[in-house]
Design a protein around this motif. Sequence first.
Motif, PDB file in Angstrom:
ATOM      1  N   THR A  82       0.835  -1.205   0.000  1.00 39.32           N
ATOM      2  CA  THR A  82       0.000   0.000   0.000  1.00 39.32           C
ATOM      3  C   THR A  82       0.868   1.253   0.000  1.00 39.32           C
ATOM      4  O   THR A  82       0.619   2.199  -0.741  1.00 39.32           O
ATOM      5  CB  THR A  82      -0.948  -0.008   1.219  1.00 39.32           C
ATOM      6  OG1 THR A  82      -1.746  -1.191   1.171  1.00 39.32           O
ATOM      7  CG2 THR A  82      -1.856   1.198   1.226  1.00 39.32           C
ATOM      8  N   TYR A  83       1.893   1.255   0.835  1.00 40.99           N
ATOM      9  CA  TYR A  83       2.813   2.393   0.887  1.00 40.99           C
ATOM     10  C   TYR A  83       3.524   2.577  -0.457  1.00 40.99           C
ATOM     11  O   TYR A  83       3.631   3.693  -0.958  1.00 40.99           O
ATOM     12  CB  TYR A  83       3.837   2.203   2.009  1.00 40.99           C
ATOM     13  CG  TYR A  83       4.871   3.287   2.034  1.00 40.99           C
ATOM     14  CD1 TYR A  83       4.552   4.556   2.498  1.00 40.99           C
ATOM     15  CD2 TYR A  83       6.173   3.061   1.579  1.00 40.99           C
ATOM     16  CE1 TYR A  83       5.500   5.569   2.509  1.00 40.99           C
ATOM     17  CE2 TYR A  83       7.118   4.055   1.584  1.00 40.99           C
ATOM     18  CZ  TYR A  83       6.786   5.319   2.053  1.00 40.99           C
ATOM     19  OH  TYR A  83       7.712   6.318   2.050  1.00 40.99           O
ATOM     20  N   ALA A  84       3.983   1.477  -1.039  1.00 41.90           N
ATOM     21  CA  ALA A  84       4.684   1.562  -2.318  1.00 41.90           C
ATOM     22  C   ALA A  84       3.773   2.156  -3.392  1.00 41.90           C
ATOM     23  O   ALA A  84       4.221   2.923  -4.249  1.00 41.90           O
ATOM     24  CB  ALA A  84       5.192   0.182  -2.737  1.00 41.90           C
ATOM     25  N   THR A  85       2.482   1.838  -3.321  1.00 43.07           N
ATOM     26  CA  THR A  85       1.518   2.396  -4.265  1.00 43.07           C
ATOM     27  C   THR A  85       1.478   3.914  -4.157  1.00 43.07           C
ATOM     28  O   THR A  85       1.414   4.616  -5.157  1.00 43.07           O
ATOM     29  CB  THR A  85       0.118   1.799  -4.027  1.00 43.07           C
ATOM     30  OG1 THR A  85       0.202   0.382  -4.200  1.00 43.07           O
ATOM     31  CG2 THR A  85      -0.905   2.363  -4.994  1.00 43.07           C
ATOM     32  N   THR A  86       1.536   4.436  -2.911  1.00 45.59           N
ATOM     33  CA  THR A  86       1.521   5.896  -2.729  1.00 45.59           C
ATOM     34  C   THR A  86       2.782   6.537  -3.272  1.00 45.59           C
ATOM     35  O   THR A  86       2.805   7.733  -3.524  1.00 45.59           O
ATOM     36  CB  THR A  86       1.354   6.297  -1.242  1.00 45.59           C
ATOM     37  OG1 THR A  86       2.521   5.935  -0.510  1.00 45.59           O
ATOM     38  CG2 THR A  86       0.116   5.676  -0.631  1.00 45.59           C
ATOM     39  N   LYS A  87       3.826   5.749  -3.445  1.00 40.37           N
ATOM     40  CA  LYS A  87       5.096   6.247  -3.991  1.00 40.37           C
ATOM     41  C   LYS A  87       5.222   5.997  -5.483  1.00 40.37           C
ATOM     42  O   LYS A  87       6.292   6.157  -6.059  1.00 40.37           O
ATOM     43  CB  LYS A  87       6.281   5.609  -3.255  1.00 40.37           C
ATOM     44  CG  LYS A  87       6.340   5.981  -1.791  1.00 40.37           C
ATOM     45  CD  LYS A  87       6.529   7.476  -1.667  1.00 40.37           C
ATOM     46  CE  LYS A  87       6.610   7.935  -0.244  1.00 40.37           C
ATOM     47  NZ  LYS A  87       6.647   9.380  -0.129  1.00 40.37           N
ATOM     48  N   GLY A  88       4.130   5.533  -6.110  1.00 42.37           N
ATOM     49  CA  GLY A  88       4.129   5.345  -7.558  1.00 42.37           C
ATOM     50  C   GLY A  88       4.541   3.971  -8.040  1.00 42.37           C
ATOM     51  O   GLY A  88       4.838   3.796  -9.223  1.00 42.37           O
ATOM     52  N   ALA A  89       4.543   2.980  -7.150  1.00 41.36           N
ATOM     53  CA  ALA A  89       4.922   1.621  -7.570  1.00 41.36           C
ATOM     54  C   ALA A  89       3.911   1.097  -8.588  1.00 41.36           C
ATOM     55  O   ALA A  89       2.712   1.275  -8.425  1.00 41.36           O
ATOM     56  CB  ALA A  89       4.967   0.689  -6.361  1.00 41.36           C
ATOM     57  N   GLU A  92       2.264  -4.242 -11.023  1.00 43.37           N
ATOM     58  CA  GLU A  92       2.968  -5.525 -11.125  1.00 43.37           C
ATOM     59  C   GLU A  92       3.809  -5.798  -9.882  1.00 43.37           C
ATOM     60  O   GLU A  92       4.011  -6.944  -9.495  1.00 43.37           O
ATOM     61  CB  GLU A  92       3.883  -5.574 -12.363  1.00 43.37           C
ATOM     62  CG  GLU A  92       3.176  -5.430 -13.679  1.00 43.37           C
ATOM     63  CD  GLU A  92       2.891  -3.972 -14.027  1.00 43.37           C
ATOM     64  OE1 GLU A  92       3.733  -3.084 -13.800  1.00 43.37           O
ATOM     65  OE2 GLU A  92       1.785  -3.718 -14.518  1.00 43.37           O
ATOM     66  N   GLU A  93       4.343  -4.736  -9.273  1.00 41.41           N
ATOM     67  CA  GLU A  93       5.189  -4.906  -8.094  1.00 41.41           C
ATOM     68  C   GLU A  93       4.377  -5.099  -6.812  1.00 41.41           C
ATOM     69  O   GLU A  93       4.834  -5.759  -5.889  1.00 41.41           O
ATOM     70  CB  GLU A  93       6.112  -3.698  -7.921  1.00 41.41           C
ATOM     71  CG  GLU A  93       7.151  -3.581  -8.999  1.00 41.41           C
ATOM     72  CD  GLU A  93       8.070  -2.383  -8.810  1.00 41.41           C
ATOM     73  OE1 GLU A  93       9.032  -2.288  -9.580  1.00 41.41           O
ATOM     74  OE2 GLU A  93       7.836  -1.559  -7.895  1.00 41.41           O
ATOM     75  N   THR A  94       3.182  -4.522  -6.757  1.00 45.48           N
ATOM     76  CA  THR A  94       2.404  -4.565  -5.517  1.00 45.48           C
ATOM     77  C   THR A  94       1.382  -5.687  -5.477  1.00 45.48           C
ATOM     78  O   THR A  94       0.780  -5.921  -4.441  1.00 45.48           O
ATOM     79  CB  THR A  94       1.686  -3.223  -5.284  1.00 45.48           C
ATOM     80  OG1 THR A  94       0.814  -2.951  -6.380  1.00 45.48           O
ATOM     81  CG2 THR A  94       2.692  -2.100  -5.108  1.00 45.48           C
ATOM     82  N   LYS A  95       1.201  -6.391  -6.594  1.00 49.99           N
ATOM     83  CA  LYS A  95       0.270  -7.522  -6.551  1.00 49.99           C
ATOM     84  C   LYS A  95       0.864  -8.619  -5.668  1.00 49.99           C
ATOM     85  O   LYS A  95       2.067  -8.604  -5.363  1.00 49.99           O
ATOM     86  CB  LYS A  95      -0.058  -8.018  -7.950  1.00 49.99           C
ATOM     87  CG  LYS A  95       1.090  -8.601  -8.739  1.00 49.99           C
ATOM     88  CD  LYS A  95       0.631  -8.924 -10.147  1.00 49.99           C
ATOM     89  CE  LYS A  95       1.786  -9.410 -11.001  1.00 49.99           C
ATOM     90  NZ  LYS A  95       1.376  -9.649 -12.375  1.00 49.99           N
ATOM     91  N   PRO A  96       0.052  -9.590  -5.214  1.00 45.06           N
ATOM     92  CA  PRO A  96       0.554 -10.641  -4.318  1.00 45.06           C
ATOM     93  C   PRO A  96       1.781 -11.355  -4.893  1.00 45.06           C
ATOM     94  O   PRO A  96       1.932 -11.491  -6.107  1.00 45.06           O
ATOM     95  CB  PRO A  96      -0.625 -11.607  -4.203  1.00 45.06           C
ATOM     96  CG  PRO A  96      -1.825 -10.765  -4.470  1.00 45.06           C
ATOM     97  CD  PRO A  96      -1.379  -9.751  -5.484  1.00 45.06           C
TER      98      PRO A  96
END
Length: 113
Positions: A82-89, A92-96
């Motif tokens: 979730t945090y990485a998403t806020t940083k623009g991840a 593909e990187e944030t999926k399980p």
Amino acid sequence: MGYKVTSAYATLRVPNDLGQETLVGFYEGAVLPENVNRDDLKRHLRKSMVEKVKDEPAPKPEKQPEQGAVPNGRSSREDWATYATTKGAPAEETKPVEEGGLSRDDLRAKYGG
């Protein structure tokens, strides 16, 4: 008792934060908030666009970290994703991990600062 949308889409008036009614669209299966306009609700019930259902627990809002708050080293992989998403991840990187996403440690190394 609550109400659930049975048609593909239904639009009802709901009060906003200023107390004014705003049109809000709900997709099939959505549980309506308790404060929907009663006239709209009655009309949608007559048209079989909405049905009365047993009380269903309200969906829990997704846990969102504060903007800029870095999870600690022991936080869950989900918190780091979730945090990485806020940083623009990218997604593909944030999926399980099972679906090819990065591990908690990899997310922490890349987006932890």
